[in-house]
Design a protein around this motif. Structure first.
Motif, PDB file in Angstrom:
ATOM      1  N   PHE A 155      -8.858   8.135   0.137  1.00  0.00           N
ATOM      2  CA  PHE A 155      -7.766   8.250  -0.825  1.00  0.00           C
ATOM      3  C   PHE A 155      -6.489   7.739  -0.165  1.00  0.00           C
ATOM      4  O   PHE A 155      -5.926   8.398   0.714  1.00  0.00           O
ATOM      5  CB  PHE A 155      -7.596   9.701  -1.267  1.00  0.00           C
ATOM      6  N   ASN A 201       0.115  10.854  -3.484  1.00  0.00           N
ATOM      7  CA  ASN A 201      -0.095  12.256  -3.852  1.00  0.00           C
ATOM      8  C   ASN A 201      -0.634  12.441  -5.267  1.00  0.00           C
ATOM      9  O   ASN A 201      -1.455  13.335  -5.510  1.00  0.00           O
ATOM     10  CB  ASN A 201       1.216  13.034  -3.708  1.00  0.00           C
ATOM     11  N   SER A 217      -4.358  11.754  -5.426  1.00  0.00           N
ATOM     12  CA  SER A 217      -5.070  12.760  -4.629  1.00  0.00           C
ATOM     13  C   SER A 217      -5.091  14.107  -5.339  1.00  0.00           C
ATOM     14  O   SER A 217      -6.111  14.800  -5.349  1.00  0.00           O
ATOM     15  CB  SER A 217      -4.422  12.902  -3.253  1.00  0.00           C
ATOM     16  N   ALA A 241      -9.049  14.175  -5.905  1.00  0.00           N
ATOM     17  CA  ALA A 241      -9.696  14.417  -4.614  1.00  0.00           C
ATOM     18  C   ALA A 241     -10.650  15.610  -4.667  1.00  0.00           C
ATOM     19  O   ALA A 241     -11.789  15.533  -4.180  1.00  0.00           O
ATOM     20  CB  ALA A 241      -8.647  14.617  -3.523  1.00  0.00           C
ATOM     21  N   VAL A 295     -14.254  13.402   1.219  1.00  0.00           N
ATOM     22  CA  VAL A 295     -12.938  12.826   0.955  1.00  0.00           C
ATOM     23  C   VAL A 295     -12.119  12.763   2.240  1.00  0.00           C
ATOM     24  O   VAL A 295     -11.984  13.767   2.952  1.00  0.00           O
ATOM     25  CB  VAL A 295     -12.184  13.651  -0.107  1.00  0.00           C
ATOM     26  N   ASP A 297      -8.329  11.943   2.963  1.00  0.00           N
ATOM     27  CA  ASP A 297      -7.105  11.789   2.190  1.00  0.00           C
ATOM     28  C   ASP A 297      -5.923  11.430   3.078  1.00  0.00           C
ATOM     29  O   ASP A 297      -5.625  12.138   4.042  1.00  0.00           O
ATOM     30  CB  ASP A 297      -6.804  13.086   1.437  1.00  0.00           C
ATOM     31  N   SER A 298      -5.238  10.342   2.751  1.00  0.00           N
ATOM     32  CA  SER A 298      -4.099   9.887   3.538  1.00  0.00           C
ATOM     33  C   SER A 298      -2.758  10.243   2.912  1.00  0.00           C
ATOM     34  O   SER A 298      -1.712   9.855   3.431  1.00  0.00           O
ATOM     35  CB  SER A 298      -4.174   8.366   3.749  1.00  0.00           C
ATOM     36  N   SER A 299      -2.781  10.953   1.794  1.00  0.00           N
ATOM     37  CA  SER A 299      -1.529  11.439   1.235  1.00  0.00           C
ATOM     38  C   SER A 299      -1.166  12.736   1.955  1.00  0.00           C
ATOM     39  O   SER A 299      -1.892  13.211   2.819  1.00  0.00           O
ATOM     40  CB  SER A 299      -1.678  11.695  -0.271  1.00  0.00           C
ATOM     41  N   HIS A 335      -0.897  15.534   0.311  1.00  0.00           N
ATOM     42  CA  HIS A 335      -1.205  16.577  -0.666  1.00  0.00           C
ATOM     43  C   HIS A 335      -1.878  17.798  -0.046  1.00  0.00           C
ATOM     44  O   HIS A 335      -1.599  18.928  -0.430  1.00  0.00           O
ATOM     45  CB  HIS A 335      -2.089  16.004  -1.783  1.00  0.00           C
ATOM     46  N   ILE A 355     -13.189  17.910   2.477  1.00  0.00           N
ATOM     47  CA  ILE A 355     -11.971  17.105   2.485  1.00  0.00           C
ATOM     48  C   ILE A 355     -11.374  17.110   3.892  1.00  0.00           C
ATOM     49  O   ILE A 355     -11.337  18.151   4.554  1.00  0.00           O
ATOM     50  CB  ILE A 355     -10.914  17.637   1.492  1.00  0.00           C
ATOM     51  N   SER A 386      -7.738  15.751   5.784  1.00  0.00           N
ATOM     52  CA  SER A 386      -6.392  15.226   5.570  1.00  0.00           C
ATOM     53  C   SER A 386      -5.932  14.484   6.824  1.00  0.00           C
ATOM     54  O   SER A 386      -6.027  15.018   7.930  1.00  0.00           O
ATOM     55  CB  SER A 386      -5.425  16.374   5.251  1.00  0.00           C
TER      56      SER A 386
END
Length: 333
Positions: free
Chosen positions: A71, A75, A78, A82, A92, A94-96, A98, A125, A127
């Motif tokens: 992702f 935000n 996500s 996500a 997942v 996730d590079s935001s 969130h 998930i 992050s």
């Protein structure tokens, strides 16, 4: 190594485009690649492994078709998709920001705190820490050990591409208008960025707060009392995050020993003593974090000062997420 069905969420963004390139360059084991985005990015074509792939609408995607999803779309995407992807069995990354403050989801800077990757099982998930935090901590860990550090301070010089294509387009447009004797127009930035400097925190909708940067640093380091100070400036540069870093340690670190301290897997290059990197002159496709202008603070030999530069799109945006996936696949799956 088994092949994976991969989804890239935010495929039309600068980081999404770089991620497609790096997956191919690094020989990531991709069985099938799904390119997803909001309706605005739908329909664009992207070249991957000799084929033209079409960016699809994320709202219609069947998450059970993907094993792993990157992702990188911010935000909003996500927050909407996500957890839906994770609950369907898709891992997942996730590079935001969130999930960055969720204590049940691992916050990772690859090769700094890899041990938390095993906690992906909590929610499926992972992050990735902010690019600002990643560049800072990779540089810090390259020259100092955690037990040596008593205080951190960083000044961030934020390029226009930190705000995506909109930031690059606005800086380019403003620069062109000024060079042609025309008045500038502002959209993303509240004031003129071209040939100017702006405080970065006047962009709360796009930029993580000072508190978030400090909190992420402390969480990744596992030291929730560590003094960390931050200031950030938007600069009229298209690509390349630059930082001035000050590391206070329990005793002076020998500058002549820094070359031996830097781990090989950190992808860090130390400039010669009479040289230094800049975003314009040395930002290239080598995927390295460059460190230069290393010195002691005047009168304070326990404080080491560094100047660091890296590609905020390819290195901080795309590579960190891919490295996290590689580490996860090799060590925990």
């Amino acid at each position: 190594m088994a092949s994976w069905n991969i989804a890239i969420v935010g495929a039309s963004t600068l980081v999404g485009e770089a991620m497609v390139e790096l997956l191919q360059e690094r020989g990531f084991p991709v069985e099938q690649l799904f390119l997803l985005d909001s309706d605005e990015g739908e329909g664009e074509f992207v070249r991957f492994n000799g084929k033209n792939l079409t960016i699809e609408s994320i709202s219609d995607f069947d998450w059970s078709s993907a094993n792993l999803a990157f992702f990188v779309g911010g935000n909003e995407l996500s927050s909407q998709y996500a957890e839906q992807a994770a609950s369907s069995g898709c891992l997942v990354i996730d590079s935001s920001s969130h999930f960055a403050d969720n204590p049940n989801i691992p916050l990772v800077v690859p090769y700094i705190n890899n041990d938390v990757l095993s906690d992906y099982r909590n929610h499926n998930i992972i992050s990735i820490a902010s690019g600002i935090v990643t560049q800072l901590l990779r540089a810090v860990f390259a020259v100092a050990q955690p037990h040596e550090i008593t205080q951190l301070s960083v000044s961030n010089l934020i390029p226009a591409s930190f705000y995506g294509k909109a930031g690059v387009d606005e800086l380019a447009g403003q620069s062109a208008r000024l060079l042609n004797g025309l008045a500038v127009e502002n959209d993303l930035f509240t004031k003129q960025l071209a040939f100017n400097l702006l405080p970065a925190f006047e962009q709360p909708a796009y930029f993580i707060s000072e508190q978030d940067i400090v909190d992420q640093c402390r969480r990744v380091l596992g030291d929730y009392q560590l003094p960390v100070s931050v200031d950030s400036v938007n600069v009229p540069v298209f690509y390349g995050l630059a930082q001035t870093v000050r590391i206070m340690t329990t005793y002076p670190i020998m500058i002549d020993d820094l070359e031996q301290r830097i781990p090989d897997n950190y992808s860090i290059m130390l400039a010669e003593k009479d040289d230094y990197p800049t975003p314009v002159t040395e930002l290239d496709s080598s995927l390295t974090l460059k460190i230069g202008d290393v010195r002691y603070s005047y009168g304070v030999p326990e404080q080491l000062q560094l100047w660091t530069v890296s590609d905020n799109i390819r290195y901080l945006g795309a590579l960190m997420a891919i490295e996290a996936a590689e580490l996860l696949i090799n060590e925990y799956l």
